[in-house]
Design a protein around this motif. Structure first.
Motif, PDB file in Angstrom:
ATOM      1  N   ASP B  66       0.825  -1.211   0.000  1.00  0.00           N
ATOM      2  CA  ASP B  66       0.000   0.000   0.000  1.00  0.00           C
ATOM      3  C   ASP B  66       0.854   1.255   0.000  1.00  0.00           C
ATOM      4  N   VAL B  67       2.001   1.169   0.635  1.00  0.00           N
ATOM      5  CA  VAL B  67       2.814   2.390   0.798  1.00  0.00           C
ATOM      6  C   VAL B  67       4.134   2.360   0.036  1.00  0.00           C
ATOM      7  N   VAL B  70       5.030   3.253  -3.973  1.00  0.00           N
ATOM      8  CA  VAL B  70       4.376   4.571  -3.951  1.00  0.00           C
ATOM      9  C   VAL B  70       3.143   4.487  -3.067  1.00  0.00           C
ATOM     10  N   ASP B  71       2.838   5.613  -2.441  1.00  0.00           N
ATOM     11  CA  ASP B  71       1.719   5.701  -1.505  1.00  0.00           C
ATOM     12  C   ASP B  71       0.393   5.657  -2.272  1.00  0.00           C
TER      13      ASP B  71
END
Lengths: 556, 287
Positions: B66-67, B70-71
């Motif tokens: 998820d992060v 890339v966020d």
């Protein structure tokens, strides 16, 4: 950091219920998580209230046997544990989640996903605790809800004295729930430190933000020792260690130290958010700026500091040294000073103001009276010889219910009436609200006001029943009668919430003509809170906008 | 909100109709469920714990994706025009400022106070007069100079509780020392209290200092004497006791009220209180 857009272009059709459920279960929005915290806390509040009602029924007269003694033990354990860990703390985190980003002009908490984890760990840990009522027997044949009291003293919790899984459920609940609490408290502190909008210096932050930050700081300091103690206790019970086993070289008093090192700051963790709510409501409904803002901030921080040094007043009857007792009696009395400053400043705010006795303000006025009573009995109990006489009596029970219900719960009621319009866009009904208020107020004072008397006469807490010749019956039957009024009051509140959420009067953006930033957005606020990041020039940014000819900056 | 937040930049950079927010995700709930299941191993079964570990691992890996790299985010459209927040309308000229004394508003900031030293002096003088009254009572009613001394000393000398009346009338060096210390300390502290609170009381300071406060003090003593000093409680002569209190109040109040009042800084602005204005004025003068 780079980011990727996962905004769906065209979602496949789903059932509205699934969409609704998915929306709540996967949300990382602070407002939704705040609502979930508060809703869960209300649910557990009803459960805890039912447990209390059952206990009051059992104690309403001498020699009753409406339930088994063991059931009574589980009831007082679950009631205390539920109200402290599953009602009080989630209420703190609920209000913190919902309000702090709005009040400091931010879009969310610093770590939105960690925030979601914090909530779900709290919720599942509560489920685990109550699973003890149905689950254990089917697996190990050692079922049973915890029955060792909400502070689970050693050596009662040793495997020899409590052989079932009840204490294990309690310990695991505290351990796991503590992880969730730490995650959320850390999130709040970091958010307040790093995400305030332009112009919001520390001394322009709303008092709610200050006080909840102090409470979250206390969580960060006080919770880890309890988690460590829980692990040690689990080791004692299952792996043969002797941390709290006096026979094996351990110390049962060590558990008390570790527990109360958490347990007394916990009182302030619970009540500081109550102070926070009251500090926001009283100025708005007195139409005056808070009296003595810097002193309120200083008193909050002072309470946070002193709260870490008073825990031994729960242990006066253990038999510690006179020096220890004297030190902690003095420190307990000292904490009355910053608390007194707060009460003085709230009254100072009301003094000369144009009071609007709407529901939020009514709750705050009740809070002031009742919390003062709680503080006075607290000072009495801080005197070690007095405590020797009344420790573990119903006097103590009445005292801390005056703190947590007369103080905290009334503040929470005030907060619900005050911010419900912001969260839902609709006003809570005033008429039903007054029924709730007066029924609960009278019921509470009948139950817990009169409870001081049997306590002073020597009625011990946690007894299942009592002999007829003690003269306690009349006081107990009065206390139990008050529960009926309280229950009726809570029913009014719940009906009011459900009805108003659907059909309440439309609130508008700023129904109370208030001054902090949460009222500068729509009711309910959009996901992004503010279209543009706000900029503030004083402690009351909305006052400045409404009265540009008389802004607060000139006086601060 | 921080100006460095990417969400802000998105809004400010020209994409006016959307705001970038963290995307909803199921991984937190999955991870939390795994943590609780793992803990439940202790009270259920090892299989539950293993299951919990797998779920926790899945939650952790999912969160990681998820992060990283890339966020994950979603762009939330701004509310339609009609549903946005209404601009706050200024309401000039609507503020009433409360004035001192207006509508019988009671504002009592003592602009001047009596020096604390006057309170100390008053306490000493009042203590001496009170001692004279006490000794007079001892000599006239009990034929003993030392009787009131021993009674007062009993407050910190539990042994006195067993003393007979005859013993209470005898000289006791330790009791005299204790009596002098206790009486001296309490007199000075009460004198200080007089010095601090007399200017803040409503008018008729003399009545307050000489009558009301001694009577209140007598009431408190009367209510607690049985606990604090059972010996004194047994032998106390209330008319003499009240007379001594009133004499103390009269003398202390007189000494305090006769002192020259000094101005407080209550009405000064903060800057002047810390002498900032003064320094600025001096530097301006020099220039």
């Amino acid at each position: 950091m780079a980011s990727s857009d996962i905004t769906p272009d065209a979602s496949p059709p789903r059932s509205p219920f699934m969409d609704w459920a998915r929306g709540w279960m996967t949300t990382v929005d602070h407002k939704r998580l705040g609502v979930m915290y508060i809703s869960s806390a209300l649910l557990f509040f009803v459960v805890g209230g039912l447990e209390a009602s059952a206990m009051r029924a059992q104690l309403s007269w001498s020699q009753l046997d409406l339930m088994e003694p063991g059931t009574f033990n589980t009831l007082f354990t679950m009631h205390g544990t539920t109200m402290v860990f599953l009602v009080g703390m989630p209420m703190l985190f609920g209000f913190a989640n919902y309000l702090i980003p709005l009040m400091i002009g931010s879009r969310d908490l610093a770590f939105p996903r960690l925030n979601a984890v914090g909530f779900w760990i709290f919720f599942f840990s509560g489920c685990l605790l109550y699973y003890s009522s149905v689950g254990g027997e089917a697996l190990y044949g050692l079922a049973g809800m915890p029955d060792v009291g909400w502070f689970a003293y050693a050596p009662l919790t040793a495997i020899n004295y409590s052989p079932g899984n009840g204490p294990d459920y309690w310990l695991l609940f505290v351990l796991v729930g503590g992880i969730g609490s730490l995650a959320t408290a850390l999130n709040v502190v970091v958010t307040v430190a790093t995400m305030r909008c332009e112009g919001m210096t520390p001394l322009r932050m709303p008092l709610l933000v200050w006080m909840i930050s102090v409470a979250c700081g206390l969580v960060l300091i006080a919770m880890p020792p309890l988690s460590a103690a829980s692990i040690m206790m689990l080791f004692d019970r299952h792996f043969g260690s002797h941390f709290f086993d006096t026979q094996g070289g351990g110390s049962a008093v060590f558990w008390q130290h570790l527990f109360w090192f958490f347990g007394h700051p916990e009182v302030y963790i619970l009540v500081l958010p109550g102070f926070a709510i009251v500090s926001e409501i009283i100025p708005v409904f007195s139409r005056k700026a808070i009296f003595g803002y810097p002193m309120m901030v200083a008193a909050s921080v002072c309470i946070g500091v002193v709260a870490m040094g008073v825990w031994v007043h729960h242990m006066f009857t253990v038999g510690l040294t006179a020096g220890m007792n004297s030190f902690f009696a003095a420190s307990t009395m000292i904490i009355a000073v910053p608390t007194g400053i707060k009460i003085f400043n709230w009254i100072g705010t009301m003094y000369g103001g144009r009071l609007h006795l709407k529901m939020p303000m009514l709750c705050c006025v009740a809070f002031l009276f009742q919390f003062l009573c709680a503080g006075l009995t607290g000072i009495m109990l801080a005197i070690a010889p007095f405590d020797f006489q009344l420790s573990d009596s119903y006097f103590v029970v009445a005292h801390f219910h005056f703190v947590l219900i007369g103080g905290l719960l009334f503040a929470i009621f005030g907060g619900l009436y005050y911010w419900f319009p912001k969260a839902t866009g609709r006003m809570l009904g005033e008429k039903l609200g007054r029924w709730h208020f007066w029924l609960f107020l009278i019921g509470f004072n009948v139950t817990f006001g009169f409870m001081h008397i049997p306590g002073a006469m020597g009625m011990p807490r946690r007894i299942y029943t009592y002999q007829a010749d003690r003269g306690w019956e009349i006081w107990n039957v009065i206390s139990s009668a008050g529960v009926v009024l309280q229950a009726a009051g809570v029913c009014c509140l719940l009906v009011n919430i459900i009805r108003s959420a659907r059909k309440g009067a439309v609130a508008g953006d700023d129904p109370w003509d208030a001054w902090t930033l949460e009222w500068a957005t729509t009711s309910p606020p959009p996901e992004y809170n503010f279209e543009k990041p706000p900029k503030v020039h004083s402690r009351r940014p909305l006052w400045d906008l409404k009265h540009p000819d008389d802004t607060d900056g000139a006086y601060e | 909100m921080s100006q460095d937040d990417p969400a802000d930049r998105e809004t400010q950079a020209g994409a006016e109709e959307v705001i970038r927010l963290p995307a909803p995700t199921a991984w937190p709930i999955i991870l939390a469920f795994g943590v609780v299941l793992m803990a439940a191993t202790v009270v259920t079964n090892i299989v539950v714990g293993c299951f919990g570990f797998v779920i926790l691992l899945a939650g952790a890996v999912g969160w990681w994706h998820d992060v990283f790299p890339v966020d994950q985010h979603e762009d939330v459209a701004l509310a339609p025009e009609g549903k946005r927040v209404r601009e706050i309308q200024p309401r000039p000229g609507q503020v009433d400022h409360l004035k001192v004394g207006e509508a019988q508003h009671r504002v009592r900031l003592p602009e001047s106070i009596h020096p604390y030293s006057a309170g100390v002096r008053g306490g000493i003088a009042g203590g001496v007069v009170m001692a004279i009254f006490a000794v007079l009572h001892g000599v006239l009613d009990e034929d003993s100079f030392w009787f009131p001394v021993n009674l007062l000393a009993a407050v910190v000398m539990p042994g006195m509780a067993d003393a007979s009346l005859e013993q209470l009338k005898q000289f006791n060096g330790l009791a005299l020392t204790v009596c002098l210390v206790v009486h001296g300390l309490v007199s000075v502290l009460l004198g200080l209290l007089y010095g601090v609170i007399l200017p803040m009381l409503p008018s008729r300071h003399f009545l307050w200092g000489a009558v009301v406060l001694p009577l209140m003090w007598t009431g408190i003593v009367g209510a607690t004497l049985g606990v604090v000093n059972p010996v004194l409680s047994e032998y106390v002569d209330w008319p003499w006791f009240i007379a001594a209190q009133v004499a103390f109040g009269l003398v202390t109040g007189l000494v305090v009220l006769r002192s020259e009042p000094i101005a407080t800084l209550q009405t000064w602005p903060l800057a002047e209180r810390v002498a900032l204005e003064g320094r600025r004025a001096e530097s301006e003068d020099r220039s």
